[in-house]
Structure formats: C-alpha cells, structure tokens
Design an enzyme around this catalytic site. Sequence first.
Site, PDB file in Angstrom:
ATOM      1  N   SER A 190       0.829  -1.212   0.000  1.00 24.61           N
ATOM      2  CA  SER A 190       0.000   0.000   0.000  1.00 24.61           C
ATOM      3  C   SER A 190       0.863   1.261   0.000  1.00 24.61           C
ATOM      4  O   SER A 190       1.863   1.357   0.704  1.00 24.61           O
ATOM      5  CB  SER A 190      -0.902   0.008   1.238  1.00 24.61           C
ATOM      6  OG  SER A 190      -1.554   1.257   1.338  1.00 24.61           O
ATOM      7  N   SER A 194      -0.499   4.088   0.933  1.00 22.19           N
ATOM      8  CA  SER A 194      -1.143   5.010   1.868  1.00 22.19           C
ATOM      9  C   SER A 194      -0.227   5.475   3.003  1.00 22.19           C
ATOM     10  O   SER A 194      -0.254   6.661   3.353  1.00 22.19           O
ATOM     11  CB  SER A 194      -2.419   4.381   2.428  1.00 22.19           C
ATOM     12  OG  SER A 194      -3.374   4.263   1.404  1.00 22.19           O
ATOM     13  N   LYS A 252     -13.895  -3.282   2.363  1.00 19.35           N
ATOM     14  CA  LYS A 252     -14.738  -2.072   2.347  1.00 19.35           C
ATOM     15  C   LYS A 252     -16.196  -2.364   2.719  1.00 19.35           C
ATOM     16  O   LYS A 252     -16.850  -1.524   3.328  1.00 19.35           O
ATOM     17  CB  LYS A 252     -14.669  -1.397   0.975  1.00 19.35           C
ATOM     18  CG  LYS A 252     -13.315  -0.735   0.720  1.00 19.35           C
ATOM     19  CD  LYS A 252     -13.281   0.015  -0.593  1.00 19.35           C
ATOM     20  CE  LYS A 252     -11.871   0.543  -0.842  1.00 19.35           C
ATOM     21  NZ  LYS A 252     -11.772   1.323  -2.077  1.00 19.35           N
ATOM     22  N   ASN A 258     -21.077  -3.298 -18.596  1.00 18.62           N
ATOM     23  CA  ASN A 258     -20.396  -4.362 -17.848  1.00 18.62           C
ATOM     24  C   ASN A 258     -20.471  -5.683 -18.603  1.00 18.62           C
ATOM     25  O   ASN A 258     -21.400  -5.909 -19.379  1.00 18.62           O
ATOM     26  CB  ASN A 258     -21.073  -4.524 -16.477  1.00 18.62           C
ATOM     27  CG  ASN A 258     -20.241  -5.361 -15.525  1.00 18.62           C
ATOM     28  OD1 ASN A 258     -19.026  -5.171 -15.438  1.00 18.62           O
ATOM     29  ND2 ASN A 258     -20.866  -6.288 -14.823  1.00 18.62           N
ATOM     30  N   THR A 287     -21.185  -8.545 -17.374  1.00 16.39           N
ATOM     31  CA  THR A 287     -22.483  -9.087 -16.980  1.00 16.39           C
ATOM     32  C   THR A 287     -23.490  -7.935 -17.049  1.00 16.39           C
ATOM     33  O   THR A 287     -23.557  -7.099 -16.144  1.00 16.39           O
ATOM     34  CB  THR A 287     -22.412  -9.653 -15.543  1.00 16.39           C
ATOM     35  OG1 THR A 287     -21.233 -10.470 -15.434  1.00 16.39           O
ATOM     36  CG2 THR A 287     -23.631 -10.474 -15.195  1.00 16.39           C
ATOM     37  N   LYS A 341     -25.910  -6.821 -14.146  1.00 19.28           N
ATOM     38  CA  LYS A 341     -25.353  -6.104 -12.987  1.00 19.28           C
ATOM     39  C   LYS A 341     -25.306  -4.600 -13.245  1.00 19.28           C
ATOM     40  O   LYS A 341     -25.565  -3.786 -12.352  1.00 19.28           O
ATOM     41  CB  LYS A 341     -23.939  -6.614 -12.677  1.00 19.28           C
ATOM     42  CG  LYS A 341     -23.908  -7.652 -11.568  1.00 19.28           C
ATOM     43  CD  LYS A 341     -22.545  -8.271 -11.401  1.00 19.28           C
ATOM     44  CE  LYS A 341     -21.507  -7.379 -10.757  1.00 19.28           C
ATOM     45  NZ  LYS A 341     -20.204  -8.099 -10.619  1.00 19.28           N
TER      46      LYS A 341
HETATM   47  P1  ATR Z   1     -14.241  -4.068  -7.468  1.00 23.66           P
HETATM   48  O1  ATR Z   1     -14.577  -3.962  -6.018  1.00 23.66           O
HETATM   49  O2  ATR Z   1     -12.806  -3.787  -7.792  1.00 23.66           O
HETATM   50  O3  ATR Z   1     -15.163  -3.288  -8.328  1.00 23.66           O
HETATM   51  P2  ATR Z   1     -15.669  -6.440  -8.203  1.00 23.66           P
HETATM   52  O4  ATR Z   1     -16.850  -6.009  -7.399  1.00 23.66           O
HETATM   53  O5  ATR Z   1     -15.234  -7.865  -8.155  1.00 23.66           O
HETATM   54  O6  ATR Z   1     -14.372  -5.607  -7.822  1.00 23.66           O
HETATM   55  O7  ATR Z   1     -15.948  -6.007  -9.719  1.00 23.66           O
HETATM   56  C1  ATR Z   1     -15.027  -6.294 -10.752  1.00 23.66           C
HETATM   57  C2  ATR Z   1     -15.548  -5.690 -12.043  1.00 23.66           C
HETATM   58  O8  ATR Z   1     -14.604  -5.941 -13.094  1.00 23.66           O
HETATM   59  C3  ATR Z   1     -16.863  -6.270 -12.521  1.00 23.66           C
HETATM   60  O9  ATR Z   1     -17.577  -5.274 -13.205  1.00 23.66           O
HETATM   61  C4  ATR Z   1     -16.393  -7.371 -13.475  1.00 23.66           C
HETATM   62  O10 ATR Z   1     -17.350  -7.749 -14.439  1.00 23.66           O
HETATM   63  P3  ATR Z   1     -18.494  -8.852 -14.072  1.00 23.66           P
HETATM   64  O11 ATR Z   1     -19.503  -8.137 -13.233  1.00 23.66           O
HETATM   65  O12 ATR Z   1     -19.032  -9.272 -15.376  1.00 23.66           O
HETATM   66  O13 ATR Z   1     -17.777  -9.945 -13.321  1.00 23.66           O
HETATM   67  C5  ATR Z   1     -15.246  -6.676 -14.137  1.00 23.66           C
HETATM   68  N1  ATR Z   1     -14.251  -7.570 -14.748  1.00 23.66           N
HETATM   69  C6  ATR Z   1     -13.362  -8.354 -14.091  1.00 23.66           C
HETATM   70  N2  ATR Z   1     -12.581  -9.016 -14.979  1.00 23.66           N
HETATM   71  C7  ATR Z   1     -12.998  -8.624 -16.223  1.00 23.66           C
HETATM   72  C8  ATR Z   1     -12.572  -8.954 -17.553  1.00 23.66           C
HETATM   73  N3  ATR Z   1     -11.556  -9.799 -17.769  1.00 23.66           N
HETATM   74  N4  ATR Z   1     -13.202  -8.343 -18.578  1.00 23.66           N
HETATM   75  C9  ATR Z   1     -14.220  -7.479 -18.363  1.00 23.66           C
HETATM   76  N5  ATR Z   1     -14.668  -7.145 -17.119  1.00 23.66           N
HETATM   77  C10 ATR Z   1     -14.055  -7.710 -16.079  1.00 23.66           C
END
Ligand code: ATR
Length: 270
Positions: free
Chosen positions: A15, A17, A66, A151, A153, A156
């Site tokens: 970190s 910070s 968090k 996104n 997904t 979401k």
């Molecule tokens: P954070 O707290 O960092 O936001 P998270 O809640 O796990 O972590 O969210 C990760 C985000 O990155 C999500 O939007 C995820 O997409 P999904 O909701 O479809 O899982 C996205 N993400 C992670 N890896 C990805 C990839 N290889 N390509 C596109 N989106 C990705």
Amino acid sequence: MTDRYCVFGNPVSHSKSPAIHAAFAEQTSEDIEYSAIAAPLDDFAGAWRSFAADGGRGANVTVPFKEAAFRLCDTLSQRAQRAGAVNTLLLGDDGQTRGDTTDGIGLVRDLERHGVVLAGARILVLGAGGAVRGVLEPLLAAHPASLLVANRTAEKAATLAADFRDLGPIRGGGFDAVAGPFDLVINGTSASLAGDLPPLPDDLFAAGATAYDMMYAAEPTVFLRWAAARGARAVDGLGMLVEQAAESFLLWRGRRPDTGPVLEALRRSL
Ligand code: ATR
C-alpha cells in the site's frame, strides 16, 4: 499520545497510503502515526476494535474489507450509504465508529485537476462492481449529459444504474450496448489486472476525450494504451489514490493537504 491511523487491507504490504499520509502529516505539521495493518480475512471488525482500543483514531480501508467496514459502523455518511462501502473509519470521542467513503470525491477531484469538464459530458463507465458503485453519486452530482454503465455481466450494470436513477441520467447494459462518442471513459473493471481489455468499438471517443483508468501501474494499463492509440488523453488512477487520501486526512484532522507535490513524488517512485 500521538494519534494513530492505519490502512487495513489483505494483502496490504504494498500500500502507498502510509507514504502518502506521512507526507501529508509532514506538510501540515500534524503529529500522527500511520501504519499498514493486514487484518484477518474472517475478522475485520476485531482488527478495527483492537486498533481503536490501542489508540487508533481512524483508518483507511482497502480490498477486501470495504463492505465489512460498512457493516460495522455505528453511523454512516450519506455517500457511504449510497456506495455500500466504507474506505474511511473515524472513532468519535464517544467511542462510536463513523464510516465514510472518499473514493468517489477523490476521482472527481482528480478529473477536475486534469481539467476534465464533467458538466454536460457524455460519460461511459466500464464495470459494475464495488469500485464503480463508489463513484457514481459524485459523477452524477456533477451534471453530466449522460452516464452509461457497461459491464461484462449486463444485468449487474442495469441493476446498478437503477439504484442511482433518482440522481441523474444514468443507464446500464452490456458492452454490446456501447455506442460512442463519449467525452470521458472511465475503466472501473478489474480487467486491467489480468491484462484484459473489454470488447469496445474503435470509435468510442469524441474529439478531446479523456480515458481514465481507476487502476495505476508503473506502465500505462492495456486500457490506457488502447485509448491513447485511438486519440484519447490517457490518465491513470494514481491521482485518485492521492485525492481520496487527502479527503480522508481532512475528515480526521480538519486540514486539507496540498496533493500536487505528494502525487509528483509518488509518480517518481513507481
Ligand atoms: P471491485 O470492487 O474492484 O469493483 P468487483 O466487485 O469484483 O471488484 O468487480 C469487478 C468488475 O470488473 C466487474 O464489473 C467485473 O465484471 P463482471 O460483473 O461481469 O464480473 C469486471 N471484470 C473483471 N474481470 C474482467 C474482464 N476480464 N473483462 C471485463 N470485465 C471484467
């Protein structure tokens, strides 16, 4: 006794910070101690309680705590309630724990520092996880013309956008729903970590557009390289890190540090 602060994470040894807050303390002549603490994955609340019992006055909270921090607070700021997450803990004189989040305002301040005009802007935000949820309220408060959350997904993103619809012109969907041009594209996915790039059209950026990655590294992320090759100005998230820290410092100490020199020193050290 010197007031103690820390950042909780797991892992947390890398970190930035502690260095940032040490620089703020020196700059403002505030007598504080700030350390990094790896909290156990299954007992964040216990780690905070023992820190508080040992002279801790406040803490920053990073991955993966968090949401756990959000759950343990006695009171929450309105923006933390919206974000569903807490990155700043404050211990009151009454022993109550107050939770706030400075991530979103940190992003907005960094964008402003780079001269990005949010009012009237067409904004695309990539990702729909906790990091994105934390920044939507202050982005909408700046009155963009539109804000699309896209996104992997799609559902979401749609659900997330619906949660913020009362605050401004926000929509959510899959990457296939993305059609530019945008004045500002913010990458809030963790795809950069894996060196991945979301599938995006080539004509994403308006003239003079900014691409912002909430991640940072010594080298530009794959998203920023892709964006720069398509004419966008590329900005990484190191400034957001310093700005959110400054907002936390302000909450704890009532003094706002000057972020510019701290950011410059941090950039040189990457
Ligand atoms: P954070 O707290 O960092 O936001 P998270 O809640 O796990 O972590 O969210 C990760 C985000 O990155 C999500 O939007 C995820 O997409 P999904 O909701 O479809 O899982 C996205 N993400 C992670 N890896 C990805 C990839 N290889 N390509 C596109 N989106 C990705």
